[in-house]
Design an enzyme around this catalytic site. Sequence first.
Site, short mmCIF file in Angstrom:
data_model
loop_
_atom_site.label_atom_id
_atom_site.label_comp_id
_atom_site.label_asym_id
_atom_site.label_seq_id
_atom_site.Cartn_x
_atom_site.Cartn_y
_atom_site.Cartn_z
N ARG A 171 0.83 -1.21 0.00
CA ARG A 171 0.00 0.00 0.00
C ARG A 171 0.87 1.25 0.00
O ARG A 171 0.45 2.30 -0.43
CB ARG A 171 -0.85 0.05 1.29
CG ARG A 171 -2.00 -0.91 1.34
CD ARG A 171 -2.57 -0.94 2.75
NE ARG A 171 -3.12 0.34 3.19
CZ ARG A 171 -4.33 0.80 2.91
NH1 ARG A 171 -5.12 0.09 2.14
NH2 ARG A 171 -4.75 1.94 3.37
N ARG A 175 10.19 5.03 -2.89
CA ARG A 175 10.71 5.97 -3.90
C ARG A 175 12.18 6.24 -3.69
O ARG A 175 12.62 6.41 -2.55
CB ARG A 175 10.02 7.33 -3.79
CG ARG A 175 8.55 7.30 -4.03
CD ARG A 175 8.06 8.72 -4.28
NE ARG A 175 6.60 8.70 -4.27
CZ ARG A 175 5.86 9.10 -3.27
NH1 ARG A 175 6.42 9.62 -2.19
NH2 ARG A 175 4.56 9.02 -3.35
N ARG A 248 -9.56 -6.19 13.06
CA ARG A 248 -8.80 -5.41 14.02
C ARG A 248 -9.63 -4.21 14.43
O ARG A 248 -10.35 -3.62 13.62
CB ARG A 248 -7.47 -4.93 13.41
CG ARG A 248 -6.50 -6.04 13.15
CD ARG A 248 -6.05 -6.75 14.39
NE ARG A 248 -5.05 -6.00 15.17
CZ ARG A 248 -4.65 -6.36 16.37
NH1 ARG A 248 -5.18 -7.43 16.98
NH2 ARG A 248 -3.73 -5.65 17.00
N ARG A 279 0.09 5.33 16.49
CA ARG A 279 0.33 6.68 15.98
C ARG A 279 -0.44 7.71 16.78
O ARG A 279 -1.37 7.38 17.51
CB ARG A 279 -0.01 6.77 14.49
CG ARG A 279 -1.41 6.39 14.12
CD ARG A 279 -1.57 6.29 12.57
NE ARG A 279 -2.86 5.71 12.26
CZ ARG A 279 -3.19 5.23 11.06
NH1 ARG A 279 -2.33 5.25 10.06
NH2 ARG A 279 -4.38 4.70 10.85
N GLU A 299 -3.67 6.09 18.94
CA GLU A 299 -4.38 4.90 18.44
C GLU A 299 -3.78 3.62 19.02
O GLU A 299 -2.60 3.34 18.83
CB GLU A 299 -4.28 4.84 16.90
CG GLU A 299 -4.97 6.00 16.23
CD GLU A 299 -5.09 5.84 14.72
OE1 GLU A 299 -4.81 4.74 14.19
OE2 GLU A 299 -5.46 6.83 14.07
N TYR A 347 -9.66 -4.55 2.64
CA TYR A 347 -8.91 -3.40 3.18
C TYR A 347 -9.00 -2.27 2.14
O TYR A 347 -8.03 -1.94 1.48
CB TYR A 347 -7.47 -3.85 3.43
CG TYR A 347 -6.59 -2.88 4.20
CD1 TYR A 347 -7.07 -1.69 4.72
CD2 TYR A 347 -5.26 -3.20 4.42
CE1 TYR A 347 -6.25 -0.84 5.43
CE2 TYR A 347 -4.42 -2.36 5.13
CZ TYR A 347 -4.92 -1.18 5.63
OH TYR A 347 -4.09 -0.34 6.32
N ASP A 349 -9.64 1.48 0.52
CA ASP A 349 -9.55 2.92 0.75
C ASP A 349 -10.88 3.54 0.31
O ASP A 349 -11.66 2.90 -0.40
CB ASP A 349 -8.41 3.52 -0.09
CG ASP A 349 -7.05 3.15 0.49
OD1 ASP A 349 -6.96 2.95 1.71
OD2 ASP A 349 -6.09 3.03 -0.30
N1 UDP Z 1 3.40 0.52 8.06
C1 UDP Z 1 4.61 0.37 8.72
N2 UDP Z 1 5.17 1.43 9.33
C2 UDP Z 1 4.60 2.66 9.32
C3 UDP Z 1 3.37 2.82 8.64
C4 UDP Z 1 2.79 1.74 8.03
O1 UDP Z 1 5.14 -0.73 8.78
O2 UDP Z 1 5.17 3.60 9.91
C5 UDP Z 1 2.78 -0.68 7.44
C6 UDP Z 1 1.87 -1.42 8.42
O3 UDP Z 1 1.98 -2.79 8.15
C7 UDP Z 1 0.51 -0.92 8.04
C8 UDP Z 1 0.66 -0.81 6.53
O4 UDP Z 1 1.99 -0.32 6.36
O5 UDP Z 1 -0.50 -1.82 8.41
C9 UDP Z 1 -0.33 0.11 5.86
O6 UDP Z 1 -0.23 1.39 6.41
P1 UDP Z 1 -1.31 2.50 6.15
O7 UDP Z 1 -0.76 3.79 6.58
O8 UDP Z 1 -1.81 2.36 4.77
O9 UDP Z 1 -2.44 2.04 7.18
P2 UDP Z 1 -3.86 2.71 7.54
O10 UDP Z 1 -3.68 4.17 7.38
O11 UDP Z 1 -4.84 2.07 6.62
O12 UDP Z 1 -4.08 2.31 8.95
#
Ligand code: UDP
Length: 365
Positions: A171, A175, A248, A279, A299, A347, A349
């Site tokens: 996801r 880069r 979850r 986060r 969270e 999952y 968006d």
């Molecule tokens: N992820 C990670 N470190 C980070 C942010 C994201 O390993 O700092 C991984 C983690 O497995 C997460 C996935 O990337 O479940 C997808 O992150 P995303 O930000 O898309 O999650 P959402 O915002 O949907 O909770």
Amino acid sequence: MRYDYLIVGAGLYGAVFAHEAKEHGKTCLVIDKRDHIAGNIYTKEEEGIEVHRYGAHIFHTSDEEVWAYVNRFASFNHYVNSPVAVYKDETYNLPFNMNTFSRMWGIRTPAEAKKIIADQIADLNITEPKNLEEQALSLVGRDVYEKLIKGYTEKQWGRKCTELPAFIIRRLPLRFIYDNNYFSDPHQGIPKEGYTALVSRLLEGTEVMLNTAYRDFIAAHPDAAEKTVYTGMIDEYYDFCFGHLAYRSVRFEDEHLETDNYQGNAVVNYTEAEVPFTRIIEHKHFVFGTQPTTIISREYPSEWKEGAEPYYPVNDEKNSALYEKYRALAEKDDKVIFGGRLGTYKYYDMDKVIAAALQDVKKEF
Ligand code: UDP
């Protein structure tokens, strides 16, 4: 009481479906067990700050049709998501890009970064990544995996990275340029008046009953509608007849602070396993708020159990196989349409939810 459609759930999927059905001259009743519309994209104004009550939502899309569609119902700002990751006393830019690599290894060029990553995974011989760990290692090497992915992911999902599907980490963009934009889509932003206003416009002219649980409602009104559009948990709809799908959940701990700027960014991830939350969201920064105070949400992820709110489907092998059984059952039933993250166990968006709803509507009419 007789409608063409009973729509269960006033979230994004249900609202788009309801709007389109109305445009096609159909009658809909939308019910929701909560006391508000907008499902998990619900935002509520507190102290002049639009708070994302069920977690941060940042709209982004590459789909021109979907972008044109949402812009009919909301005006979007120019917010660009650039989260920061904190690992112990180190701070990194996300997604994984030259700013991250430069800070991690004290290097400057893409060639240097690529060489370090290649050296770190040379002995692993990963050709087809089988799980999230292999996928992450093969993309960014061991240092980034250990510091920025492993702890965060295992907190988020409550499972080892070796037991999670590779697609979850795909996801995120990777880069080799200095670019902290978390998304690669050409369109991105936050509705200036909040997501609740967007959903409210979609639902204009449609009857909505809040505080109304499906089970109770349908027991009292078994003939309410020709067809049901169900956006709740698909396993619950079928009384868990094949067993429970895993979801979850997230617990949000809010703090109202007497400072105008707590963390300098909307999203700061805490990637080490020892910090219990994943986060901190500082809501005002999504809309460039200038209020004198601020609201933050920590969270804390957890496994979903009865009574909690489900947020994320767990698309591991076991649950994907179980979902297939429910999906097969649903396919045989032409009186019900399942939609959204919970109804289709995806999952998704937000833009994908809208695209799916528009697609389903096309099929239906
Ligand atoms: N992820 C990670 N470190 C980070 C942010 C994201 O390993 O700092 C991984 C983690 O497995 C997460 C996935 O990337 O479940 C997808 O992150 P995303 O930000 O898309 O999650 P959402 O915002 O949907 O909770």
